[in-house]
Design an enzyme around this catalytic site. Structure first.
Site, PDB file in Angstrom:
ATOM      1  N   LYS A  24       0.839  -1.202   0.000  1.00 48.10           N
ATOM      2  CA  LYS A  24       0.000   0.000   0.000  1.00 48.10           C
ATOM      3  C   LYS A  24       0.878   1.258   0.000  1.00 48.10           C
ATOM      4  O   LYS A  24       0.593   2.224  -0.712  1.00 48.10           O
ATOM      5  CB  LYS A  24      -0.937  -0.016   1.218  1.00 48.10           C
ATOM      6  CG  LYS A  24      -2.031  -1.071   1.075  1.00 48.10           C
ATOM      7  CD  LYS A  24      -2.807  -1.340   2.350  1.00 48.10           C
ATOM      8  CE  LYS A  24      -3.760  -2.521   2.102  1.00 48.10           C
ATOM      9  NZ  LYS A  24      -4.501  -2.940   3.300  1.00 48.10           N
TER      10      LYS A  24
ATOM     11  N   GLN B   4      -4.676  -1.639   9.471  1.00 52.50           N
ATOM     12  CA  GLN B   4      -4.523  -2.950   8.837  1.00 52.50           C
ATOM     13  C   GLN B   4      -5.124  -4.037   9.727  1.00 52.50           C
ATOM     14  O   GLN B   4      -4.811  -4.125  10.910  1.00 52.50           O
ATOM     15  CB  GLN B   4      -3.023  -3.220   8.571  1.00 52.50           C
ATOM     16  CG  GLN B   4      -2.755  -4.509   7.822  1.00 52.50           C
ATOM     17  CD  GLN B   4      -3.342  -4.513   6.415  1.00 52.50           C
ATOM     18  OE1 GLN B   4      -3.234  -3.539   5.677  1.00 52.50           O
ATOM     19  NE2 GLN B   4      -3.985  -5.606   6.038  1.00 52.50           N
TER      20      GLN B   4
ATOM     21  N   ASP C  35     -11.073   2.650   3.706  1.00 50.48           N
ATOM     22  CA  ASP C  35     -11.334   1.215   3.552  1.00 50.48           C
ATOM     23  C   ASP C  35     -12.833   0.961   3.338  1.00 50.48           C
ATOM     24  O   ASP C  35     -13.225  -0.121   2.916  1.00 50.48           O
ATOM     25  CB  ASP C  35     -10.899   0.468   4.830  1.00 50.48           C
ATOM     26  CG  ASP C  35      -9.638  -0.354   4.616  1.00 50.48           C
ATOM     27  OD1 ASP C  35      -9.301  -0.625   3.448  1.00 50.48           O
ATOM     28  OD2 ASP C  35      -9.004  -0.732   5.617  1.00 50.48           O
TER      29      ASP C  35
END
Ligand code: NDP
Length: 286
Positions: free
Chosen positions: A54, A98, A121
């Protein structure tokens, strides 16, 4: 029938290039550099790899990234305090924590603490609600968003098609089904209690598989000409494999995504897209 391999790596690259031009153009107009903050708790090797990828994607697009590392023993209060700090920081456009998180942390509390406007997200309940009603606000979760983008950019029509999603997780299966429905697909969702899975899959024009079981679906279970989107990532002795036995689908499927190189790169490209959207909204850029 010739089976087209859907090149997720190439499509993800195209998206990154489009975003890179956008960043350049906006910064030339005097806007600040977009920024994504990523929190990584502990040192799970798979999570470390995902975060690294990422961060690399941010570099390629021109998005500033910040990696915040926290010990696996971090308390929930410390983690939530860090998220609140990032919520308040005007230089941060997107926040990502994460997953998975260690046992002592309540994942839902973490997700719901992220400012929905920075939840790139797309997991915050406000964003899930927006996606479900289709009001065009909020952020679409990256993996299911990537599935739709892959289909569209591969010229595969969803409208009017029989779509089958195998898997009903909140992260992948359910949102993929909702998004396919919004594109006017006729959607069936299968899960571990589904009785006649093979029969249902055999009726699918578009088959999305997201269950987390190596090579679970094979060529005998798909319709001739179907588009098969394999979301699964399974670590086996033979390396990374999907939920679909790709080799047995060759010559039967019309199109299929490989693993690796299919949905995976798209997930990260969609994260970049969401971060840019967050940045544009926060900077009042139309
Ligand atoms: P979950 O474990 O959360 O969900 C799995 C789903 O599959 C559940 O709904 C479960 O049903 C269903 N399922 C399990 N076994 C069967 C079966 N035998 N028949 C039918 N359905 C079954 O997984 P995720 O949705 O988070 O992830 C799915 C896969 O996608 C994993 O391999 C994961 O690594 C991968 N993934 C890939 C990403 C990418 O970027 N490419 C991103 C995220 C995930 P039930 O609800 O009844 O238990």
């Amino acid at each position: 029938m010739e089976t087209k391999i859907i090149d997720g790596k190439q499509i993800a690259k195209e998206i990154r290039i489009e975003l890179k031009h956008k960043v350049k153009e906006l910064m030339a107009q005097g806007y600040p550099q977009p920024k994504l903050s990523v929190i990584l708790v502990g040192n799970d090797p798979a999570s470390e790899t995902y975060v690294r990828n990422k961060i690399k994607a941010c570099e390629k697009v021109g998005i500033e990234s910040e990696q915040i590392l926290m010990d696996a023993s971090v308390s929930q209060e410390t983690l939530l305090a860090e998220i609140r700090r990032l919520n308040e920081d005007p230089s941060v456009n997107g926040i990502l924590v994460q997953l998975p998180l260690p046992k002592q942390i309540d994942v839902d509390a973490v997700i719901q603490t992220i400012d929905p406007a920075k939840d790139v997200d797309g997991f915050h309940i406000e964003n899930v609600g927006s996606m479900t009603v289709g009001d065009g606000r909020g952020y679409i979760p990256c993996t299911p968003g990537g599935v739709i983008e892959l289909l569209k950019r591969s010229g595969i029509t969803i409208d009017g098609k029989q779509c089958v999603v195998v898997g009903r997780s909140n992260l992948v299966g359910k949102p993929a089904a909702i998004l396919l429905l919004q594109e006017n697909g006729t959607v069936t969702i299968c899960h571990s209690h589904t009785k006649n899975l093979t029969e249902i899959c055999q009726g699918a024009d578009i088959l999305v598989v997201a269950i987390g079981r190596a090579h679970f679906i094979n060529g005998s279970q798909i319709k001739e000409g179907a588009a098969v989107i394999d979301v699964g990532i399974n670590r086996t002795d033979a390396g990374l494999v999907g939920d679909v036995d790709t080799a047995s689908c060759m010559g039967i499927a019309g199109a299929i995504t490989p693993v690796p190189g299919g949905v995976g790169p798209m997930t990260i490209a969609m994260l970049m897209k969401n971060t840019m959207e967050a940045y544009q909204v926060q900077n009042h850029i139309a």
